[in-house]
Design a protein around this motif. Structure first.
Motif, PDB file in Angstrom:
ATOM      1  N   THR A  95       0.808  -1.224   0.000  1.00 12.01           N
ATOM      2  CA  THR A  95       0.000   0.000   0.000  1.00 12.01           C
ATOM      3  C   THR A  95       0.841   1.274   0.000  1.00 12.01           C
ATOM      4  N   THR A  96       1.952   1.284   0.755  1.00 12.73           N
ATOM      5  CA  THR A  96       2.766   2.500   0.851  1.00 12.73           C
ATOM      6  C   THR A  96       4.043   2.441   0.016  1.00 12.73           C
ATOM      7  N   GLY A  97       4.496   1.225  -0.329  1.00 12.04           N
ATOM      8  CA  GLY A  97       5.768   1.065  -1.026  1.00 12.04           C
ATOM      9  C   GLY A  97       6.969   1.137  -0.102  1.00 12.04           C
ATOM     10  N   ASP A  98       6.745   1.308   1.208  1.00  7.54           N
ATOM     11  CA  ASP A  98       7.854   1.337   2.159  1.00  7.54           C
ATOM     12  C   ASP A  98       8.537  -0.030   2.206  1.00  7.54           C
ATOM     13  N   LEU A  99       9.862  -0.012   2.381  1.00  5.51           N
ATOM     14  CA  LEU A  99      10.644  -1.238   2.525  1.00  5.51           C
ATOM     15  C   LEU A  99      11.047  -1.391   3.985  1.00  5.51           C
ATOM     16  N   TYR A 100      10.982  -2.622   4.481  1.00  5.97           N
ATOM     17  CA  TYR A 100      11.389  -2.952   5.842  1.00  5.97           C
ATOM     18  C   TYR A 100      12.527  -3.955   5.752  1.00  5.97           C
ATOM     19  N   LEU A 101      13.681  -3.596   6.290  1.00  7.16           N
ATOM     20  CA  LEU A 101      14.896  -4.402   6.200  1.00  7.16           C
ATOM     21  C   LEU A 101      15.328  -4.839   7.592  1.00  7.16           C
ATOM     22  N   ASN A 107      27.526  -7.924  13.488  1.00  4.87           N
ATOM     23  CA  ASN A 107      28.440  -8.202  14.612  1.00  4.87           C
ATOM     24  C   ASN A 107      28.412  -9.654  15.070  1.00  4.87           C
ATOM     25  N   ASN A 108      28.156 -10.584  14.185  1.00  8.48           N
ATOM     26  CA  ASN A 108      28.179 -12.000  14.570  1.00  8.48           C
ATOM     27  C   ASN A 108      29.384 -12.722  13.961  1.00  8.48           C
ATOM     28  N   VAL A 109      30.485 -12.010  13.757  1.00 10.04           N
ATOM     29  CA  VAL A 109      31.702 -12.611  13.208  1.00 10.04           C
ATOM     30  C   VAL A 109      32.075 -13.826  14.034  1.00 10.04           C
ATOM     31  N   ALA A 110      32.222 -13.647  15.337  1.00 14.88           N
ATOM     32  CA  ALA A 110      32.385 -14.751  16.284  1.00 14.88           C
ATOM     33  C   ALA A 110      31.054 -14.827  17.028  1.00 14.88           C
ATOM     34  N   LEU A 111      30.315 -15.886  16.800  1.00 11.05           N
ATOM     35  CA  LEU A 111      28.968 -15.987  17.372  1.00 11.05           C
ATOM     36  C   LEU A 111      28.982 -15.725  18.872  1.00 11.05           C
ATOM     37  N   GLY A 112      28.025 -14.900  19.310  1.00 13.78           N
ATOM     38  CA  GLY A 112      27.875 -14.611  20.725  1.00 13.78           C
ATOM     39  C   GLY A 112      28.737 -13.487  21.249  1.00 13.78           C
ATOM     40  N   THR A 113      29.533 -12.852  20.386  1.00 12.65           N
ATOM     41  CA  THR A 113      30.364 -11.736  20.832  1.00 12.65           C
ATOM     42  C   THR A 113      29.480 -10.536  21.167  1.00 12.65           C
ATOM     43  N   GLU A 114      28.699 -10.117  20.216  1.00  9.56           N
ATOM     44  CA  GLU A 114      27.660  -9.109  20.417  1.00  9.56           C
ATOM     45  C   GLU A 114      26.735  -9.155  19.211  1.00  9.56           C
ATOM     46  N   ASP A 115      26.157 -10.319  18.951  1.00  7.35           N
ATOM     47  CA  ASP A 115      25.285 -10.515  17.798  1.00  7.35           C
ATOM     48  C   ASP A 115      24.087  -9.581  17.886  1.00  7.35           C
ATOM     49  N   GLN A 116      23.744  -8.978  16.741  1.00  8.22           N
ATOM     50  CA  GLN A 116      22.642  -8.028  16.697  1.00  8.22           C
ATOM     51  C   GLN A 116      21.748  -8.305  15.494  1.00  8.22           C
ATOM     52  N   ILE A 117      20.472  -7.996  15.647  1.00 10.31           N
ATOM     53  CA  ILE A 117      19.576  -7.887  14.502  1.00 10.31           C
ATOM     54  C   ILE A 117      19.205  -6.416  14.426  1.00 10.31           C
ATOM     55  N   ARG A 118      19.690  -5.769  13.370  1.00  9.00           N
ATOM     56  CA  ARG A 118      19.424  -4.351  13.142  1.00  9.00           C
ATOM     57  C   ARG A 118      18.309  -4.215  12.101  1.00  9.00           C
ATOM     58  N   THR A 119      17.681  -3.047  12.091  1.00  4.28           N
ATOM     59  CA  THR A 119      16.606  -2.808  11.128  1.00  4.28           C
ATOM     60  C   THR A 119      16.729  -1.413  10.534  1.00  4.28           C
ATOM     61  N   ALA A 120      16.129  -1.258   9.349  1.00  8.65           N
ATOM     62  CA  ALA A 120      16.061   0.037   8.683  1.00  8.65           C
ATOM     63  C   ALA A 120      14.789   0.066   7.837  1.00  8.65           C
ATOM     64  N   ARG A 121      14.300   1.262   7.578  1.00  4.63           N
ATOM     65  CA  ARG A 121      13.063   1.435   6.801  1.00  4.63           C
ATOM     66  C   ARG A 121      13.306   2.448   5.695  1.00  4.63           C
ATOM     67  N   TYR A 122      12.841   2.105   4.492  1.00  2.00           N
ATOM     68  CA  TYR A 122      12.939   2.994   3.338  1.00  2.00           C
ATOM     69  C   TYR A 122      11.563   3.581   3.090  1.00  2.00           C
ATOM     70  N   SER A 123      11.460   4.894   3.223  1.00  2.00           N
ATOM     71  CA  SER A 123      10.183   5.578   3.039  1.00  2.00           C
ATOM     72  C   SER A 123      10.456   6.970   2.491  1.00  2.00           C
ATOM     73  N   GLY A 124       9.653   7.395   1.544  1.00  2.00           N
ATOM     74  CA  GLY A 124       9.813   8.740   0.997  1.00  2.00           C
ATOM     75  C   GLY A 124      11.139   8.966   0.299  1.00  2.00           C
TER      76      GLY A 124
END
Length: 192
Positions: free
Chosen positions: A56-62, A67-84
């Motif tokens: 409906t909006t064409g926005d992208l959700y990523l 940071n998971n080079v060595a598992l458990g060091t400081e693994d993260q799931i990051r997010t970003a949104r493409y809008s406008g």
């Protein structure tokens, strides 16, 4: 993209970038543009990103693992949104120092714009077959996330290819590849 352009998003494992280019029906962007210029990845589980688009909006959700080079060091799931026409950083889904994030998927409830992220998570860092599938939800364009839900699977293993049907107003289904049995398994993540 809205207007008919096409965006390609990739992970440059040499530079540790999540980046994109746009095709405007004639040519590609002259160069890559970084979404995140410091997204290091694990050599075994190096894809670690997923995207969905709002019909409906064409926005992208990523969503992507960093940071998971060595598992458990400081693994993260990051997010970003493409809008406008621009990317913005949104709230991180999780950060683990005692567990290892190996795969990720993203889906969108098209009736209310809730975003779901599913991921495989090793409970014992050095043991591949200790992963389970978990998920979290955001109801505010990825500005906050619910508590971890799951596991979805019935027994732990080394999982690859975690995937969600990317958009639905009825059901989001998660699937994964079980490396020990060479099977693709799946289950309903949420009945919308």
């Amino acid at each position: 993209l809205s207007g008919g352009d096409i965006m390609i998003i990739n992970r440059d494992i040499t530079a540790d970038d999540i980046r994109y280019k746009i095709w405007n029906n004639s040519i590609w962007s002259a160069s890559w543009t970084a979404i995140d210029a410091s997204a290091t990845e694990n050599a075994t589980y190096d894809v670690g990103m997923a995207v969905t688009v709002s019909p409906t909006t064409g926005d992208l959700y990523l969503a992507y693992i960093a940071n998971n080079v060595a598992l458990g060091t400081e693994d993260q799931i990051r997010t970003a949104r493409y809008s406008g026409g621009a990317w913005s950083t949104t709230k991180q889904v999780i950060r683990y120092t005692e567990k290892g994030i190996t795969n990720i998927a993203i889906g969108l409830d098209t009736s209310n714009k809730d975003v779901y992220v599913a991921y495989s998570l090793r409970s014992i860092l050095a043991t591949a077959n200790t992963a389970n599938i978990y998920w979290r939800k955001s109801a505010d364009d990825m500005q906050s996330w619910t508590f971890e839900q799951g596991p979805v699977n019935s027994s732990a293993d080394d999982f690859y290819g975690v995937d969600i049907n990317i958009a639905s107003n009825e059901r989001l289904f998660v699937s994964w590849f079980d490396d020990t049995d060479n099977d693709i398994n799946g289950d309903t993540l949420v009945d919308l």
